[in-house]
Scaffold this active site. Structure first.
Site, short mmCIF file in Angstrom:
data_model
loop_
_atom_site.label_atom_id
_atom_site.label_comp_id
_atom_site.label_asym_id
_atom_site.label_seq_id
_atom_site.Cartn_x
_atom_site.Cartn_y
_atom_site.Cartn_z
N LYS A 101 0.82 -1.22 0.00
CA LYS A 101 0.00 0.00 0.00
C LYS A 101 0.85 1.26 0.00
CE LYS A 101 -4.39 -1.53 2.04
NZ LYS A 101 -5.30 -1.34 3.16
N LYS A 140 -7.53 -11.37 -7.23
CA LYS A 140 -8.73 -11.52 -6.41
C LYS A 140 -9.77 -10.44 -6.72
CE LYS A 140 -8.62 -9.23 -1.93
NZ LYS A 140 -8.49 -9.26 -0.51
N LYS A 184 -12.86 -5.13 -3.53
CA LYS A 184 -13.77 -3.98 -3.37
C LYS A 184 -13.26 -2.78 -4.15
CE LYS A 184 -14.33 -3.74 1.48
NZ LYS A 184 -13.46 -4.18 2.28
#
Ligand code: AMP
Ligand code: TRP
Length: 326
Positions: free
Chosen positions: A111, A192, A195
């Site tokens: 991140k 994956k 969201k």
């Protein structure tokens, strides 16, 4: 009774992946364990959030928990930021955590690469997660594989604290959902379903309209072989659809292969779309009743009363052992 706890961040609208990987397993665990389920809103502000959207997402996530079958009589449901003891405990734990340990967290490394101006909170995020867990003497933490390292760090921090100040924390264990329940992006099935993914066509959201869901599934990437067979490495698109079908119907891969032996991909996809739409439509029907009703406040008030008492006691115990205050 053993305790389980998990939390989801209210960032973006949750996906079929969140449902299959995190919420649906909790609907089974709630029958056997003393279950805690919260909205990790304090974790979500480690990256920039729009305040209006955040508040809206918190409520949506809570309503979805209930609509997905989380039973408020079997779970303690609460919002992380309403319990100030999580952050109080987190500070005490930060002072027993090494900079080097946090530097090694892969989620932080990923991140922080995305935005050079990352916050300090992004770095200390795993310690707050440790506080979320250690405050309640939790036995098992159901999380996806990406969060396993954080639960392992939680154990290390707890163990160090126990050795230094005396027995205070239970060491929790991660409960990792089987690899079969990691749902992939429909258009890019080696990544994956997330969201925060950029391609909406690959992501099924729990509040997508039925026709939209159907269209996304019919457009899912497959391969040129035209046989419904499980092979995540070479046939990731079809295998992903099989995982989705299996998670909803409870059928095994062998049963699915047999069921669609003489079918083409179009027929297979239609069946996948049928079961997904049926499951999600029922959830949406409940969701809209809950979001427009007033049962959430009562559930949250009850949850926060219970969790504040427990977490306060843990915080006072830690402070005492560390020699803080009078
Ligand atoms: P996140 O959306 O990354 O905040 O994840 C919330 C929870 O849902 C975690 O326990 C994840 O491991 C789980 N989860 C997220 N995406 C998926 C997915 N595509 N398949 C299965 N589980 C998932
Ligand atoms: N970090 C978790 C995630 O992004 C959310 C979370 C916060 C959590 N605190 C937790 C999960 C404690 C389990 C236990 O998915």
């Amino acid at each position: 009774m053993k305790k389980v706890l998990t939390g989801l961040q209210p960032t973006g609208e949750i996906t079929l992946g969140n449902y299959i990987g995190a919420i649906k397993p909790m609907t089974k665990l709630q029958d056997e364990y003393d279950s805690y389920l919260f909205v990790a809103d304090m974790h979500s502000i480690t990256v920039a959030q729009n305040p209006k959207e955040l508040r809206n997402n918190i409520k949506k996530l809570l309503a979805l928990y209930l609509a997905c079958g989380i039973d408020p009589n079997k779970n303690t449901i609460y919002i992380q930021s309403e319990n100030e003891y999580h952050t109080n405990i987190s500070w005490l734990l930060e002072c027993t955590t090494y900079f080097g340990e946090l530097s090694r967290m892969t989620q932080f490394k990923d991140k922080s690469k995305k935005n050079a101006n990352f916050s300090c909170g992004l770095f200390t995020y795993p310690v707050l997660m440790a506080a979320d867990i250690l405050a309640y003497d939790i036995d098992y933490v159901p999380v996806g594989i990406d969060q396993k390292q954080h639960v392992e760090l939680t154990r290390d921090i707890a163990d160090r604290f126990n050795k230094k100040y005396g027995d205070t924390f239970k060491l929790p264990e991660p409960l990792i959902s089987e690899s079969g329940t990691k749902i992939m992006d429909l258009t890019d099935p080696i990544h994956k379903m997330s969201k925060s993914g950029d391609n909406e066509k690959g992501i099924i959201r729990m509040l997508d309209e039925p026709e939209v869901i159907r269209k996304k599934i019919m457009g899912a990437v497959t391969d040129s072989e035209a046989t419904v067979k499980f092979d995540m490495e070479n046939k990731s698109g079809v295998s992903n659809l099989m995982n989705i079908y299996s998670a909803i119907t409870g059928k095994t891969n062998e049963e699915i292969e047999k069921e669609f032996e003489n079918c083409n991909y179009g027929e297979f996809k239609r069946s996948v779309a049928d079961v997904v739409v049926a499951e999600i439509s029922a959830i949406q029907e409940k969701y809209y009743k809950i979001i427009n009703g007033n049962e959430l406040d009562e559930i949250l008030d009850k949850g926060i009363n219970i969790t504040r008492k427990i977490a306060k006691e843990k915080y006072e115990d830690m402070k005492n052992k560390m020699g803080l205050g009078r």
